[in-house]
Scaffold this motif. Sequence first.
Motif, PDB file in Angstrom:
ATOM      1  N   UNK A   1       3.816  -1.972 -21.472  1.00 43.57           N
ATOM      2  CA  UNK A   1       2.383  -2.136 -21.205  1.00 43.57           C
ATOM      3  C   UNK A   1       2.136  -2.464 -19.736  1.00 43.57           C
ATOM      4  N   UNK A   2       2.923  -3.364 -19.177  1.00 46.02           N
ATOM      5  CA  UNK A   2       2.733  -3.736 -17.780  1.00 46.02           C
ATOM      6  C   UNK A   2       2.951  -2.557 -16.834  1.00 46.02           C
ATOM      7  N   UNK A   3       3.886  -1.686 -17.178  1.00 41.51           N
ATOM      8  CA  UNK A   3       4.197  -0.560 -16.301  1.00 41.51           C
ATOM      9  C   UNK A   3       3.150   0.547 -16.382  1.00 41.51           C
ATOM     10  N   UNK A   4       2.643   0.855 -17.566  1.00 41.96           N
ATOM     11  CA  UNK A   4       1.832   2.048 -17.744  1.00 41.96           C
ATOM     12  C   UNK A   4       0.330   1.808 -17.854  1.00 41.96           C
ATOM     13  N   UNK A   5      -0.099   0.640 -18.279  1.00 42.35           N
ATOM     14  CA  UNK A   5      -1.528   0.480 -18.554  1.00 42.35           C
ATOM     15  C   UNK A   5      -2.396   0.578 -17.301  1.00 42.35           C
ATOM     16  N   UNK A   6      -1.972   0.116 -16.104  1.00 42.92           N
ATOM     17  CA  UNK A   6      -2.843   0.322 -14.931  1.00 42.92           C
ATOM     18  C   UNK A   6      -3.083   1.796 -14.627  1.00 42.92           C
ATOM     19  N   UNK A   7      -2.031   2.626 -14.735  1.00 36.77           N
ATOM     20  CA  UNK A   7      -2.173   4.047 -14.439  1.00 36.77           C
ATOM     21  C   UNK A   7      -3.108   4.728 -15.437  1.00 36.77           C
ATOM     22  N   UNK A   8      -2.927   4.477 -16.719  1.00 38.08           N
ATOM     23  CA  UNK A   8      -3.718   5.190 -17.723  1.00 38.08           C
ATOM     24  C   UNK A   8      -5.156   4.671 -17.801  1.00 38.08           C
TER      25      UNK A   8
END
Length: 321
Positions: free
Chosen positions: A259-266
């Motif tokens: 979640x920490x890795x992908x949620x900002x991008x999406x």
Amino acid sequence: SIFTFLILILLVLLTVATFLWNLLVLATILRVKAFHRVPHNLVASTAVSDVLVAALVMPLSLVKELSAGRRWRLGRELCLVWVCFDVLCCTASIWNVAAIALDRYWSVTRQLQYTLLARRRISNTMIALTWLLSAAISLAPLLGWGETYSAEQERCQLRQDPSYAIVCTAGAFYLPLCVVLFVYWKIYKASKFHMGGRRRNAVVPVPEAAQVKEASQEPQMVFTARHAAITFQTDGETWREQKEKKAALMVGILIGVFVLCWIPFFITELISPLCSCNIPPVWKSIFLWLGYSNSFFNPLIYTAFNKNYNNAFKNFFVKQR
């Protein structure tokens, strides 16, 4: 500048480390016969997607970052190839994480029904569905939906089409996110339930039973018998409780990093087309590379919770020497 040079070195090291670490996991699974079964086929599928991210996606992203104004000067064909592999490999990596979480959940909560044969069949089905769904989402730009290349602006990115943004982000991230959050909640709930019900397990309550044996060390176990009925209780953790706690911890760390890795991008990918917001390119790059870093953390999390991998790594390097 020195800062730009340091960022460049960091991204290069991240790319190389992601490729080598996932390649080591793949080589270990192929080399050790004990790993030629579930759930290691799910780990192998994740490692394949992460290796492809490091080999085919991250280097071209790095070339784009080094160009002035983050322009794309490699042509339309290579742009389409890069975007398709980007969507394919990253989506497959995300869905493989969801598949591993589901496998851990079923192995903990359905031990009798989830036999080795059923586990192999279900895991192979999940792997096939993962790559088919990822391919369907990644091929959309080739068919003209979400056009990627602009020759005038020398830009290579998915078109800000609201319909494609909703379908792509939902299929690639938000749906597997719901799956992994639900799985973690169920595993955590099952773990708490069995820990809360510990020390109250009994076949027949016998208030005046004769004590047969009492162990002095932890975990203590007491057997009592009366009229051919046996009751027992344990003061230490059972094997199932330890397995549930370990699964809950591993899935929790896996989901947290995911979640920490992908949620900002999406979030930016979904909000930008809907509100016509103009996100600064530097922030887009930060969020994109933060998502790529998930491919580096995945094998670290898998191997950290499996002593067999650590032993296999040691034997692998010893024999190589």
